[in-house]
Design an enzyme around this catalytic site. Structure first.
Site, PDB file in Angstrom:
ATOM      1  N   GLU A 146      52.108  -5.007  24.412  1.00  0.00           N
ATOM      2  CA  GLU A 146      51.944  -4.594  25.810  1.00  0.00           C
ATOM      3  C   GLU A 146      53.239  -4.014  26.364  1.00  0.00           C
ATOM      4  O   GLU A 146      53.210  -3.106  27.203  1.00  0.00           O
ATOM      5  CB  GLU A 146      51.438  -5.759  26.665  1.00  0.00           C
ATOM      6  CG  GLU A 146      50.105  -6.374  26.207  1.00  0.00           C
ATOM      7  CD  GLU A 146      48.986  -5.360  25.996  1.00  0.00           C
ATOM      8  OE1 GLU A 146      49.018  -4.289  26.632  1.00  0.00           O
ATOM      9  OE2 GLU A 146      48.089  -5.635  25.168  1.00  0.00           O
ATOM     10  N   HIS A 153      53.136  -0.340  25.756  1.00  0.00           N
ATOM     11  CA  HIS A 153      52.371   0.404  26.767  1.00  0.00           C
ATOM     12  C   HIS A 153      53.184   0.542  28.053  1.00  0.00           C
ATOM     13  O   HIS A 153      53.200   1.594  28.682  1.00  0.00           O
ATOM     14  CB  HIS A 153      51.058  -0.331  27.076  1.00  0.00           C
ATOM     15  CG  HIS A 153      50.005  -0.205  26.007  1.00  0.00           C
ATOM     16  ND1 HIS A 153      49.537   1.014  25.578  1.00  0.00           N
ATOM     17  CD2 HIS A 153      49.324  -1.139  25.288  1.00  0.00           C
ATOM     18  CE1 HIS A 153      48.597   0.831  24.646  1.00  0.00           C
ATOM     19  NE2 HIS A 153      48.461  -0.473  24.434  1.00  0.00           N
ATOM     20  N   GLU A 155      48.615   4.116  22.488  1.00  0.00           N
ATOM     21  CA  GLU A 155      48.531   3.109  21.444  1.00  0.00           C
ATOM     22  C   GLU A 155      49.640   3.318  20.407  1.00  0.00           C
ATOM     23  O   GLU A 155      50.151   2.349  19.832  1.00  0.00           O
ATOM     24  CB  GLU A 155      47.148   3.156  20.783  1.00  0.00           C
ATOM     25  CG  GLU A 155      46.837   1.979  19.877  1.00  0.00           C
ATOM     26  CD  GLU A 155      46.580   0.667  20.626  1.00  0.00           C
ATOM     27  OE1 GLU A 155      46.511   0.675  21.872  1.00  0.00           O
ATOM     28  OE2 GLU A 155      46.459  -0.370  19.948  1.00  0.00           O
TER      29      GLU A 155
END
Lengths: 500, 500
Positions: free
Chosen positions: A266, A269, A295
């Site tokens: 995460e 991202h 991704e």
């Protein structure tokens, strides 16, 4: 109105729309992380209203007119300029958005909300029949959605385009065929080489401690309290409800260390969103370019960094300190092999770097068969189970651990899955380019230094935001089109059994 | 369109507006409680956009037309009916909102945002001059705001109306004159009776422990994890970003027990919002009727319940258990006297039940002088300090602890303060009525039972929401108009020195 004035006007209208989108993002984040359950009915209404208003304001006649009037400015401006990019990208979004009648948008949202509500219990009870009518409704609506557009080469192209703009099904198929050809034998080779012990990765791991360790890693990567936060949710995700406001979640499960990798994933991202050039804020350009490229960055920080030897050279002693009882007697190499163990399994999100792609390819193939009416929803579980056996040699014991495991289809997302493997593929292309520019990254990682990599990625990739197409973006970063070979090479070098 | 269809249409439009308002509420709650500081610039933009859109959608020609077309339905419906109330209350809101040009609304918001940003540092540095130009701007904008309306009896009426609809300055003055007449001597009597020891209320009190104790109290009152949450902020507040979603904050200061009372106070605001009839959700009727009535409920739970002997009869042993080192040697009566100590002081939010009102009356008087141009902003600190001396015999050592202590004026809120004391006054009127209906509440409190009181308040007050005016609401609950005498009687009975 002068052209300048028109451009400014367009930016104002788009800023409104972006503010509403960010607001919807907050409504969702809050719902998943903070909201008491009693608020869910009101929240569903608020979310629907904000979604409807956002759509209304975006497909307004005014924005359409401004986009027409600004064709001249677009053509006279440099392709790379802010102005040309803004008009070009907005026009494509606008043309797609205006193709779909608002009622259909509403129906799609409503059906997805209902299906998502049904998905949880259906999964818990492993009851596919309870979800089937919802999946059929979602599929039928997707087919009506497709009919709003000019006929594509393949129907699936139109679904894919919502997640990976401009990408064609045929291109994905080519990439995935190569992955299948290369990875199926690799999985077999690894299987034949014998089992790797990773038993010490299961046990009692204090969640609070995991959070501290995850934060320590994230801070090394670039997390600051000024712009980030990290919370607990069952399904980890990243959310950015405003420029300079990055929120990660991880699942600090008390019985394994998976939260560590989820946190790094995460983070990837988040650091992408945070790295978008601030001048693009409050425009349609101010976010990551596609799910696939996004991704690629979560997988970079989770796998290329977070499952590398050099990272653990630095960090393993710290992890041992945090969990001395569990890891004090496990040496670094044993730990490294365990977290990189390749082993066919049932659940996508728990899969290793190699077999993960087979989970995706299976979904990609089934999605095409569904949308083309070559496979009926009622036959989906059998088709799923057969292919799991064929690709991974795994027997699916129930639908909960099979076709019901992911929420994507219930949420109406068909065409989303391939972006995960496209991300894997792109991650290594970008990584190789970064290493060409930066030289030995391993030495830096061994000293806990990740700033050079992060800054390189920001400068060469993140800053662009959505100015270009995903393909253009990748070409600008790497000099070549999307290409599976570097990824396959990486997997083989890292994970193929070594000659004894 | 039939009348029914028009009413449904009006409700749909108003539901959109309400969803946006709730969304704005979440944007603010999140900003104060969860948002990393880096998000503040984007959040300010998003908040402004959502505010503008909300206003735009509310003052739309369509809503105006529907309100006109529904006059017949309003007149033919029972005054108390949902339909008549909805049309009546919405029309008044609409007529007020359409009086003010959107540009002025924008200017007022912008000036307030700037002033609030300046307020923090100005207070920290006790530098009134740094805030003065902002206050002047806010005041000037308020004067322009007033000019949008028909001339009132007193200019201040129009400001007051935004917080306490239909209430007139003259009525407030009458109530406050009575308070002044009764409370100034009471303060003097108490002062002459000698000092009360409350030294044990300062010391080390573990914040986490305070939170647990606060939650235990709140759960006794009616807090559930299903519909509530409780967080830490410097300034306690209640926020409801959706029906059935009540969020309290408290300041768990490590050196005193004030968080307990703040938690009970905010609980009172929360239980009011939660008690509004669910059929009023997503309409302008679905919230508390005025700031004054709201405050009556926060003060009920904080003071009438939370500073009562019977409450502590039940709860004091539990508090001693939580803080044995600090309170183990302090008996119940000593504790009770300490938390009810009356003593003139500098800071409104820390003031006791009696002197609190003098802080309010002072602000009420200064606000009228400012808006009527009888007092210049630059002379405000001197006027403040002189009146603090006159009313409370207190010398103000610096503006941080004087005129700069509250954020209201910086936030552009002029006319807000009197609602605090109006709330005090109304709280006792409602309380007396509840006791008439319910009989001995003290016995219930001594057993930790608060459900009867809560349910009575819900049924007789909270459920009405905004269907009626505040004055009508109070009359329906108590049978009489707003009246200071019960409150004065209560203060005297509870707090006047007992003959030895």
């Amino acid at each position: 109105m002068t052209e300048d004035r028109k451009l400014a006007r367009l930016q104002e209208r788009l800023a409104d729309v972006d503010d509403l989108k960010k607001t919807a993002t907050l409504l969702l984040w809050d719902q998943r992380v903070m909201m008491p359950p009693g608020g869910s009915v009101a929240r569903a209404e608020a979310f629907a209203s904000v979604g409807r208003l956002t759509q209304e304001r975006f497909v307004s006649a005014e924005i359409g007119r401004l986009l027409e009037d600004l064709r001249g400015l677009e053509e006279s401006s440099d392709y790379d300029s802010f102005e040309a990019s803004l008009i070009r990208v907005t026009r494509r979004d606008y043309e797609k958005a205006t193709r779909v009648p608002p009622e259909l948008v509403g129906e799609i949202r409503r059906a997805a909300a209902l299906a998502l509500t049904a998905w949880g219990p259906a999964k818990d009870e492993s009851n596919f029949e309870a979800l089937r009518p919802h999946l059929e409704a979602n599929l039928e609506l997707r087919q009506r959605y497709v009919e709003c557009f000019d006929p594509p080469d393949e129907t699936y192209d139109l679904l894919l385009d919502d997640y990976e703009p401009y990408m064609k099904t045929a291109e994905v198929r080519e990439i995935f065929d190569e992955l299948k050809r290369e990875l199926l034998p690799l999985v077999r080779e690894i299987g034949e080489a014998g089992d790797v012990d990773d038993s010490f990765l299961s046990g009692e791991f204090d969640p609070q401690r995991q959070r501290e360790v995850g934060l320590e890693v994230a801070r090394r990567f670039g997390y600051t309290d000024e712009q980030w936060r990290l919370d607990q949710t069952q399904h980890p995700f990243m959310s950015s409800p405003g420029f300079g406001d990055i929120r990660l979640t991880s699942n600090f499960r008390p019985d394994d260390l998976s939260s560590l990798f989820a946190t790094m994933h995460e983070f990837g991202h988040g650091v992408y969103e945070l790295g978008v050039d601030p001048s693009l804020a409050r425009t349609p350009l101010g976010t990551g370019v596609s799910l696939g490229v996004h991704e690629s960055q979560s997988r970079t920080w989770e796998n290329l960094v977070g499952r590398s030897r050099s990272f653990w050279r630095f960090f393993y002693p710290r992890l041992q300190e945090a969990f001395p009882a569990q890891l004090g007697g496990v040496d670094e190499e044993t730990f490294y092999r365990a977290i990189n163990k390749v082993h066919p399994s049932l659940i996508r999100i728990d899969a290793d770097e190699v077999t993960y792609n087979m989970h995706i390819i299976l979904r990609f193939e089934l999605e095409q068969e569904l949308i083309d009416n070559r496979l009926a929803v009622r036959d989906l579980p059998d088709a799923w189970n057969a292919r799991m056996h064929e690709y991974l040699g795994v027997e699916v014991p129930d639908d909960a651990r099979g076709v019901l495991q992911d929420m994507h289809w219930a949420g109406g997302s068909i065409g989303y899955f391939p972006t995960y493997s496209l991300g894997n593929v792109m991650s290594v292309q970008i990584w190789e380019r970064a290493r060409e520019d930066l030289g030995d990254l391993d030495e830096r990682f061994e000293h806990g230094e990740f700033g050079d990599l992060r800054e390189w990625l920001r400068e060469h990739l993140y800053a662009m935001g959505r100015k270009f197409t995903p393909q253009e973006t990748i070409e600008r970063v790497t000099g070549s089109r999307i290409d599976a070979r570097p990824y396959v090479r990486y997997l083989r070098e890292k994970l193929a059994p070594q000659p004894a």
